[in-house]
Enzyme design. Structure first.
Site, PDB file in Angstrom:
ATOM      1  N   THR A 207       0.869  -1.178   0.000  1.00 58.22           N
ATOM      2  CA  THR A 207       0.000   0.000   0.000  1.00 58.22           C
ATOM      3  C   THR A 207       0.905   1.226   0.000  1.00 58.22           C
ATOM      4  O   THR A 207       1.998   1.186   0.556  1.00 58.22           O
ATOM      5  CB  THR A 207      -0.866   0.004   1.288  1.00 58.22           C
ATOM      6  N   ARG A 235     -15.051  -6.080  -0.368  1.00 55.27           N
ATOM      7  CA  ARG A 235     -14.384  -5.629   0.864  1.00 55.27           C
ATOM      8  C   ARG A 235     -13.724  -4.262   0.649  1.00 55.27           C
ATOM      9  O   ARG A 235     -13.044  -4.040  -0.340  1.00 55.27           O
ATOM     10  CB  ARG A 235     -13.332  -6.655   1.276  1.00 55.27           C
ATOM     11  N   GLY A 237     -11.164  -1.468   2.581  1.00 59.86           N
ATOM     12  CA  GLY A 237     -10.218  -1.366   3.695  1.00 59.86           C
ATOM     13  C   GLY A 237     -10.258  -0.005   4.370  1.00 59.86           C
ATOM     14  O   GLY A 237     -11.215   0.765   4.218  1.00 59.86           O
ATOM     15  N   ASP A 238      -9.198   0.294   5.098  1.00 61.97           N
ATOM     16  CA  ASP A 238      -9.128   1.538   5.865  1.00 61.97           C
ATOM     17  C   ASP A 238      -8.676   2.736   5.034  1.00 61.97           C
ATOM     18  O   ASP A 238      -8.971   3.883   5.383  1.00 61.97           O
ATOM     19  CB  ASP A 238      -8.151   1.368   7.032  1.00 61.97           C
ATOM     20  N   THR A 258      -0.931   1.959   6.867  1.00 58.48           N
ATOM     21  CA  THR A 258      -0.805   0.736   6.087  1.00 58.48           C
ATOM     22  C   THR A 258      -0.800  -0.444   7.040  1.00 58.48           C
ATOM     23  O   THR A 258      -0.167  -0.377   8.091  1.00 58.48           O
ATOM     24  CB  THR A 258       0.474   0.713   5.234  1.00 58.48           C
ATOM     25  N   GLY A 259      -1.488  -1.482   6.670  1.00 53.22           N
ATOM     26  CA  GLY A 259      -1.548  -2.642   7.553  1.00 53.22           C
ATOM     27  C   GLY A 259      -2.894  -3.302   7.447  1.00 53.22           C
ATOM     28  O   GLY A 259      -3.590  -3.140   6.432  1.00 53.22           O
ATOM     29  N   GLY A 261      -6.279  -3.518   7.510  1.00 51.15           N
ATOM     30  CA  GLY A 261      -7.240  -2.429   7.461  1.00 51.15           C
ATOM     31  C   GLY A 261      -8.399  -2.528   8.431  1.00 51.15           C
ATOM     32  O   GLY A 261      -8.852  -1.520   8.980  1.00 51.15           O
TER      33      GLY A 261
HETATM   34  N1  ASP Z   1      -4.437  -1.171   4.803  1.00 57.79           N
HETATM   35  C1  ASP Z   1      -4.647  -1.835   3.557  1.00 57.79           C
HETATM   36  C2  ASP Z   1      -6.012  -2.477   3.587  1.00 57.79           C
HETATM   37  O1  ASP Z   1      -6.362  -3.079   4.569  1.00 57.79           O
HETATM   38  C3  ASP Z   1      -3.631  -2.865   3.243  1.00 57.79           C
HETATM   39  C4  ASP Z   1      -2.205  -2.491   3.533  1.00 57.79           C
HETATM   40  O2  ASP Z   1      -1.920  -1.390   3.927  1.00 57.79           O
HETATM   41  O3  ASP Z   1      -1.308  -3.327   3.342  1.00 57.79           O
HETATM   42  O4  ASP Z   1      -6.704  -2.388   2.606  1.00 57.79           O
END
Ligand code: ASP
Length: 341
Positions: A207, A235, A237-238, A258-259, A261
């Site tokens: 991301t 789906r 995400g955040d 990032t992570g 979500g």
């Molecule tokens: N945060 C992103 C999501 O959940 C994915 C990521 O940052 O790796 O869509």
């Protein structure tokens, strides 16, 4: 008449001086970027891959810096930086995005202007080459904050943004990632408690995000992603959720996350940090460490974020093995990092 002319020229002279003072070289600016957090281990990296990532992160910083050093806005800088990263297939955004369970690329992006709290985002789009620019168009050219799917694509086309065939986003690496994720999921399905297990949270690196403080003292944040590999139909995400993965407020901070979500949404990650700073009088470091290093893992999630506050302080906390990240400041000080220190 002469007096009037004199008054006029004095007025414009003053404007000119103020404008120059605001953008004079040496005025403070900061750009921070990320290219995703996850299990990024030196042992799993080839020297060629590491070089490619490092070069790309440096190139992304240069894109935004070019805007900031000539007195451009934080908003323009974060958009230019993220556009570059979306076009770069190494990252999970735009070209190079991960695949959904159905073998598609569904993209999320958001942008926010800290000066006005204006924000825009798109979610689940499949044909917009640069989702971050579509997010900005939602912010500036529509009365809305968030548009999703086909409607967002129709709006982007109406705005004259570049529309591509969904196959544009394909990369072999990400396709293989989906097959791997599916294999692992079917193995996990046979284990006790499998249904409660999250899906492939580790196949999502890349991301992208950028936050900036410009020479005029304004903050902006931008995030763009393909989400998580093997994510189920629809789906979101955040990243496109204002206050979760993306937030900017001139009174406090600009953040891009990032992570995993789902956890960033449940913790209202970015806005929580801003509130801790604004109402709890916490420093950026204390607030972001509390959320990323304590609250996030305590809930069972993982990830990281980048942040720059109104005074130009930077934070890049993450509770994963690594996070592609870097920053550049006025005077040219520049850093790019991948692994945990
Ligand atoms: N945060 C992103 C999501 O959940 C994915 C990521 O940052 O790796 O869509």
């Amino acid at each position: 008449m002469k007096k009037l002319l004199l008054l006029f020229s004095l007025f414009f002279f003053e404007k000119l001086v103020i404008a120059q003072a605001n953008t004079a070289p040496g005025n403070k600016y900061v750009l921070v970027i990320h290219g995703g957090a996850g299990t990024i281990l030196k042992s799993q990296m080839t020297p060629e891959k590491e070089k490619a990532y490092t070069e790309s992160l440096n190139a992304a910083l240069e894109k935004g810096q070019a805007v900031l050093q000539k007195g451009g806005t934080a908003l323009d800088a974060v958009e230019a930086t993220v556009r570059y990263l979306e076009d770069n297939p190494l990252f999970n955004a735009g070209k190079g995005a991960v695949f959904t369970n159905e073998g598609k690329n569904e993209l999320d992006a958001a942008i926010m202007n800290g000066q006005t709290l204006a924000a825009g985002s798109v979610a689940g789009v499949t044909t917009i080459r640069n989702p971050i620019t579509a997010a900005r168009a939602v912010m500036e050219k529509s009365p809305h904050v968030m548009m999703a799917g086909k409607g967002a694509e129709k709006f982007a086309a109406q705005q004259g943004l570049e529309i591509v065939d969904p196959s544009y986003f394909y990369t072999e690496e990400r396709w293989k990632g989906l097959q791997r994720a599916k294999r692992e999921d079917s193995l996990k399905a046979n284990q006790p408690g499998a249904l409660k297990q999250p899906e492939n949270k580790d196949y999502k690196y890349g991301t992208v995000g950028a936050v900036a403080l410009d020479q005029h003292g304004n903050l902006a944040a931008a995030t763009s992603t393909g989400g998580m590999t093997n994510k189920k139909f629809g789906r979101i995400g955040d990243a496109p959720i204002i206050g979760a993965g993306t937030y900017a407020n001139n009174k406090t901070v600009a953040i891009s996350g990032t992570g995993w979500g789902e956890f960033f949404i449940r913790l209202v990650m970015a806005k929580s940090i801003s509130d801790m700073m604004q109402y709890g009088k916490m420093t950026l470091k204390a607030a972001s460490d509390e959320m990323v290093m304590k609250q996030l893992p305590a809930l069972g999630g993982d990830g990281g974020l980048i942040a720059v506050d109104k005074d130009g302080n930077i934070a890049m906390p993450f509770c994963t093995e690594g996070m592609y990240r870097g920053f550049v400041k006025e005077g040219g000080e520049r850093t790019v990092k991948i692994y945990k220190e």
